[in-house]
Design a protein around this motif. Structure first.
Motif, PDB file in Angstrom:
ATOM      1  N   LYS A 312       2.335   1.592   6.635  1.00 35.54           N
ATOM      2  CA  LYS A 312       1.416   0.563   6.140  1.00 35.54           C
ATOM      3  C   LYS A 312       0.530   0.138   7.289  1.00 35.54           C
ATOM      4  N   SER A 313      -0.775   0.112   7.032  1.00 36.92           N
ATOM      5  CA  SER A 313      -1.650  -0.219   8.149  1.00 36.92           C
ATOM      6  C   SER A 313      -2.976  -0.789   7.700  1.00 36.92           C
ATOM      7  N   GLY A 314      -3.369  -1.897   8.292  1.00 38.86           N
ATOM      8  CA  GLY A 314      -4.696  -2.470   8.049  1.00 38.86           C
ATOM      9  C   GLY A 314      -5.753  -1.521   8.573  1.00 38.86           C
ATOM     10  N   LEU A 317      -7.765   0.777   6.232  1.00 39.69           N
ATOM     11  CA  LEU A 317      -8.800   0.221   5.368  1.00 39.69           C
ATOM     12  C   LEU A 317     -10.184   0.693   5.830  1.00 39.69           C
ATOM     13  N   GLU A 344      -5.255   1.933  -0.193  1.00 38.48           N
ATOM     14  CA  GLU A 344      -6.155   1.599   0.912  1.00 38.48           C
ATOM     15  C   GLU A 344      -5.410   1.045   2.126  1.00 38.48           C
ATOM     16  N   VAL A 345      -4.188   0.567   1.916  1.00 40.31           N
ATOM     17  CA  VAL A 345      -3.492  -0.047   3.053  1.00 40.31           C
ATOM     18  C   VAL A 345      -2.195   0.668   3.438  1.00 40.31           C
ATOM     19  N   GLY A 346      -1.958   1.783   2.826  1.00 46.05           N
ATOM     20  CA  GLY A 346      -0.725   2.466   3.208  1.00 46.05           C
ATOM     21  C   GLY A 346      -0.615   3.842   2.586  1.00 46.05           C
ATOM     22  N   GLY A 368       1.006   2.262  12.344  1.00 46.59           N
ATOM     23  CA  GLY A 368       1.274   1.231  11.345  1.00 46.59           C
ATOM     24  C   GLY A 368       2.746   0.869  11.302  1.00 46.59           C
TER      25      GLY A 368
END
Ligand code: ADP
Ligand code: ASP
Ligand code: MG
Length: 439
Positions: A312-314, A317, A344-346, A368
């Protein structure tokens, strides 16, 4: 010419061998590929285990038990003293050869030689039995034509050339018998095509010879629409395209080894799955031909021991290149990915080879927050699911309504919808899918 492969259960006793002999003796020339008698390869693995652990006594105990069992098979199989004695002598040499490994250093090379003995024994027994029946049968030694290259892939040109040369020596034989599973590697050492690999041998032989058909004879009447070991009231599927069969085989339908699809598909040789216990049953035909009539869901299968990894990672995006970096990590550890879902976030992926899991997770943490779910299972729903046909996804998802689903994948091909669930829920999921989709 047809290529017929008989698996371990099909040749699992003297009586079964006699049944197979009756089945193949129909006056047409064919190539018969045999597995080891059921249980034998597992026993050979047990012997190698003792030898790796430097316990020759343990190994000898197992060897003696196996020899006694084969002694009985030989007594039951042959009617004449001539063939009984001949095969007894063969067995004696074979088992004293096995015992000789208890006195030496033990390496993977010796291990491969031991694992090869099951198929060498079963084909010798069958060939002698067919000869006793008066047939002109030729034993084609797989170790003289089946070979892999430096990448461990089958060397098709070599296989074709050597096999044709062997066949040319006996053009008028009634039958040819050969070993499944065993081969030599690029350096000429004895090797094998992995457990369950006799299907692969048959497919490779059928492909290089452009056979009329490859028949995989086993203990069930074809590919069933669900795993018969887990679900009741499964029924055989009459026709599958190669891609559908590949999905099912890869995702757990044990009847077919996943590697055996590709050679047959490329050579455009149909594969038929048939039942030695009920030879007149129609079985399943696998070919490049799409089935006429309405599209439908054909079968489901399940693959255990799956690990899911979520990153999971900003930073993902609106960024490009994120997925490439993630995939490069898996590639650098030679770990292949089965399922992928992104947002979009992971991104979540699944793997079945956890040898480098710790290193992979450590490297992924650069990009992430990483979470890992173990003991998961992929449920694969297969059919001709062309995306413009409506309703199939809804039906499959409806069947899973009481099961916690971690990932869903659809649209990668026209052939499958996959669900990632907990292994604990597998049985319930398979039963529910049968109920909703087939009953
Ligand atoms: P062989 O020894 O002949 O190679 P296998 O044991 O490898 O036989 O494969 C046959 C077994 O596969 C069947 O006995 C059955 O229990 C199992 N199997 C698992 N899934 C399926 C399926 N979808 N259809 C038919 N058989 C299946
Ligand atoms: N005898 C080998 C095994 O048990 C190969 C096979 O049966 O396909 O794995
Ligand atoms: Mg098998």
């Amino acid at each position: 010419m047809k290529v017929l492969k008989f698996g371990g259960t099909s040749v699992g006793s003297a009586q079964r061998m006699k049944n197979v002999a009756a089945l193949i003796n129909d006056g047409t020339q064919k190539i018969v590929v045999l597995s080891a008698m059921s249980g034998t390869t597992n026993t050979l693995v047990e012997i190698t285990d003792y030898l790796y652990k430097k316990n020759p006594e343990g190994a000898n105990d197992v060897i003696n038990r196996l020899a006694a069992k084969y002694g009985q098979h030989v007594n039951e199989l042959y009617a004449t003293e001539e063939y009984r004695t001949k095969t007894q002598h063969f067995m004696r040499d074979q088992f004293s050869y096995l015992s000789s490994f208890t006195k030496d250093v033990f390496t993977p090379f010796e291990e491969k030689v031991i694992l090869a003995q099951g198929e060498l024994i079963s084909t010798n027994m069958m060939t002698n039995y067919l000869k006793e029946q008066g047939l002109d049968v030729v034993l084609l030694p797989a170790l003289e034509f089946m070979r892999t290259d430096k990448d461990g892939e089958p060397d098709l040109e070599y296989i074709k050339e050597k096999l044709l040369a062997q066949l040319a020596l006996h053009p008028n034989a009634d039958l040819y018998v050969t070993q499944g599973f065993i081969c030599r590697n690029a350096y000429g050492e004895v090797d094998n095509l992995q457990r369950g690999g006799s299907d692969y041998s048959a497919s490779l032989i059928g492909a290089v010879l452009q056979a009329e058909e490859i028949q995989i004879w086993t203990d069930i009447d074809g590919m069933h629409n669900n795993d018969p070991r887990i679900v009741d009231n499964t029924t055989p599927v009459r026709h599958l395209q190669f891609e559908e069969a590949a999905e099912l085989a890869y995702f757990g339908a044990k009847i077919l080894h996943p590697t055996c699809i590709q050679p047959a598909k490329f050579a455009n040789v149909p594969v038929r799955l048939l039942n030695t216990m009920d030879p007149s049953a129609e079985g399943t035909t696998i070919s490049n031909q799409a089935e006429c009539g309405a599209a439908h869901i054909k079968a489901v299968a399940a693959k255990d021991n799956i690990t899911a990894i979520k990153i999971k990672s900003g930073r993902m995006l609106l960024a490009y290149g994120f997925l490439r970096k993630v995939f490069e990590i898996f590639e650098s550890y030679q770990t292949s990915i089965d399922m992928i879902c992104t947002s979009e976030v992971g991104v979540s992926v699944t793997i079945d080879n956890t040898r480098h899991l710790n290193e992979i997770v450590a490297d992924l943490k650069q990009y992430g927050t990483v979470t890992v779910d173990n003991d998961m299972c992929i449920i694969c729903v297969v059919g001709d699911l062309e995306w413009e046909n409506v309703g199939f996804e809804a039906k499959a998802i409806d069947a899973m309504r009481d099961i916690p689903v971690r990932m869903i994948s659809y649209g990668g091909s026209n052939y499958n919808i996959s669900f990632l669930i907990k292994e604990l829920d597998k049985k319930r999921a398979l039963q529910s899918l049968s109920q909703f989709l087939f009953l």
